[in-house]
Design a protein around this motif. Structure first.
Motif, mmCIF file in Angstrom:
data_model
loop_
_atom_site.group_PDB
_atom_site.id
_atom_site.type_symbol
_atom_site.label_atom_id
_atom_site.label_comp_id
_atom_site.label_asym_id
_atom_site.label_seq_id
_atom_site.Cartn_x
_atom_site.Cartn_y
_atom_site.Cartn_z
ATOM 1 N N HIS A 97 -8.011 22.842 -43.569
ATOM 2 C CA HIS A 97 -6.973 21.853 -43.293
ATOM 3 C C HIS A 97 -6.525 21.898 -41.826
ATOM 4 N N ALA A 98 -6.499 23.084 -41.244
ATOM 5 C CA ALA A 98 -6.113 23.215 -39.836
ATOM 6 C C ALA A 98 -7.113 22.495 -38.936
ATOM 7 N N ILE A 99 -8.395 22.628 -39.232
ATOM 8 C CA ILE A 99 -9.426 21.939 -38.441
ATOM 9 C C ILE A 99 -9.284 20.432 -38.580
ATOM 10 N N ILE A 100 -9.078 19.972 -39.798
ATOM 11 C CA ILE A 100 -8.908 18.528 -40.032
ATOM 12 C C ILE A 100 -7.690 18.014 -39.266
ATOM 13 N N MET A 101 -6.581 18.745 -39.345
ATOM 14 C CA MET A 101 -5.369 18.322 -38.638
ATOM 15 C C MET A 101 -5.583 18.302 -37.128
ATOM 16 N N ALA A 102 -6.241 19.319 -36.596
ATOM 17 C CA ALA A 102 -6.478 19.381 -35.153
ATOM 18 C C ALA A 102 -7.341 18.219 -34.684
ATOM 19 N N VAL A 103 -8.359 17.885 -35.457
ATOM 20 C CA VAL A 103 -9.237 16.763 -35.099
ATOM 21 C C VAL A 103 -8.465 15.444 -35.154
ATOM 22 N N VAL A 104 -7.702 15.236 -36.213
ATOM 23 C CA VAL A 104 -6.937 13.996 -36.352
ATOM 24 C C VAL A 104 -5.880 13.884 -35.249
ATOM 25 N N ILE A 105 -5.194 14.973 -34.961
ATOM 26 C CA ILE A 105 -4.178 14.962 -33.904
ATOM 27 C C ILE A 105 -4.812 14.658 -32.551
ATOM 28 N N THR A 106 -5.944 15.274 -32.254
ATOM 29 C CA THR A 106 -6.609 15.062 -30.977
ATOM 30 C C THR A 106 -7.087 13.626 -30.824
ATOM 31 N N ILE A 107 -7.738 13.109 -31.840
ATOM 32 C CA ILE A 107 -8.242 11.727 -31.778
ATOM 33 C C ILE A 107 -7.083 10.740 -31.669
ATOM 34 N N SER A 108 -6.037 10.929 -32.466
ATOM 35 C CA SER A 108 -4.909 9.995 -32.408
ATOM 36 C C SER A 108 -4.186 10.065 -31.072
ATOM 37 N N SER A 109 -4.101 11.251 -30.472
ATOM 38 C CA SER A 109 -3.431 11.357 -29.174
ATOM 39 C C SER A 109 -4.205 10.616 -28.095
ATOM 40 N N VAL A 110 -5.527 10.702 -28.125
ATOM 41 C CA VAL A 110 -6.345 9.980 -27.145
ATOM 42 C C VAL A 110 -6.216 8.476 -27.366
ATOM 43 N N LEU A 111 -6.236 8.046 -28.619
ATOM 44 C CA LEU A 111 -6.107 6.610 -28.910
ATOM 45 C C LEU A 111 -4.736 6.074 -28.495
ATOM 46 N N ILE A 112 -3.682 6.812 -28.769
ATOM 47 C CA ILE A 112 -2.335 6.367 -28.394
ATOM 48 C C ILE A 112 -2.175 6.346 -26.874
ATOM 49 N N ALA A 113 -2.685 7.367 -26.193
ATOM 50 C CA ALA A 113 -2.621 7.380 -24.727
ATOM 51 C C ALA A 113 -3.439 6.230 -24.142
ATOM 52 N N GLY A 114 -4.587 5.934 -24.749
ATOM 53 C CA GLY A 114 -5.393 4.806 -24.298
ATOM 54 C C GLY A 114 -4.684 3.479 -24.512
ATOM 55 N N LEU A 115 -4.012 3.341 -25.638
ATOM 56 C CA LEU A 115 -3.236 2.129 -25.907
ATOM 57 C C LEU A 115 -2.091 2.004 -24.904
ATOM 58 N N ALA A 116 -1.427 3.112 -24.621
ATOM 59 C CA ALA A 116 -0.347 3.102 -23.620
ATOM 60 C C ALA A 116 -0.895 2.686 -22.257
ATOM 61 N N ASN A 117 -2.063 3.188 -21.897
ATOM 62 C CA ASN A 117 -2.702 2.834 -20.634
ATOM 63 C C ASN A 117 -2.968 1.335 -20.581
ATOM 64 N N TYR A 118 -3.528 0.801 -21.637
ATOM 65 C CA TYR A 118 -3.854 -0.625 -21.692
ATOM 66 C C TYR A 118 -2.596 -1.478 -21.595
ATOM 67 N N LEU A 119 -1.586 -1.163 -22.395
ATOM 68 C CA LEU A 119 -0.362 -1.964 -22.403
ATOM 69 C C LEU A 119 0.406 -1.860 -21.088
ATOM 70 N N LEU A 120 0.466 -0.661 -20.532
ATOM 71 C CA LEU A 120 1.168 -0.498 -19.254
ATOM 72 C C LEU A 120 0.442 -1.202 -18.113
ATOM 73 N N ARG A 121 -0.887 -1.225 -18.165
ATOM 74 C CA ARG A 121 -1.663 -1.942 -17.134
ATOM 75 C C ARG A 121 -1.419 -3.452 -17.238
ATOM 76 N N LEU A 122 -1.150 -3.944 -18.442
ATOM 77 C CA LEU A 122 -0.833 -5.368 -18.589
ATOM 78 C C LEU A 122 0.502 -5.710 -17.938
ATOM 79 N N VAL A 123 1.460 -4.789 -18.018
ATOM 80 C CA VAL A 123 2.805 -5.026 -17.518
ATOM 81 C C VAL A 123 2.914 -4.706 -16.036
ATOM 82 N N PHE A 124 2.297 -3.609 -15.574
ATOM 83 C CA PHE A 124 2.443 -3.171 -14.175
ATOM 84 C C PHE A 124 1.179 -3.428 -13.405
#
Length: 124
Positions: A97-124
């Motif tokens: 379960h720890a491995i599954i959580m670490a993988v999910v957390i890592t992938i979601s953090s990259v996706l959220i940071a990428g989404l933030a990058n995309y949205l912020l680039r649209l605004v700024f």
């Protein structure tokens, strides 16, 4: 200290440069961050606060702009669980379960940071 020694070893053996090249499509492409952010992400595994030193240095040298700073902090804050947290998760839930959580957390953090990058680039 262990993470710093690990980072030093990766740097001296050339593995850090290979890791930066391997992760370049994500760090420099999807997230629009300099390849030196890989150093910060490695230190995040030891302590979240350690990444602030590298991010601060990149900002101070002008290598990170406003949007990149937000994306870098977002990614470092949410990235792979630090060693202490991972140990607690393993103790409470088991290794699988720890491995599954670490993988999910890592992938979601990259996706959220990428989404933030995309949205912020649209605004700024």
């Amino acid at each position: 200290i262990v993470a710093s020694i690990g980072l030093f070893t990766l740097d001296k053996t050339g593995a850090l440069d290979a890791l930066k090249v391997f992760l370049a499509p994500i760090t420099t492409g999807f997230l629009s961050l300099p390849s030196d952010m890989v150093d910060a992400l490695i230190l995040v595994v030891a302590r979240r606060e350690a990444a602030v030193v590298i991010i601060s240095g990149l900002t101070g040298s002008g290598r990170l702009d406003f949007v990149q700073g937000i994306v870098a902090i977002t990614l470092a804050t949410m990235f792979f669980p630090c060693a202490a947290n991972l140990g607690a998760i393993i103790k409470q839930l088991g290794l699988r379960h720890a491995i599954i959580m670490a993988v999910v957390i890592t992938i979601s953090s990259v996706l959220i940071a990428g989404l933030a990058n995309y949205l912020l680039r649209l605004v700024f």
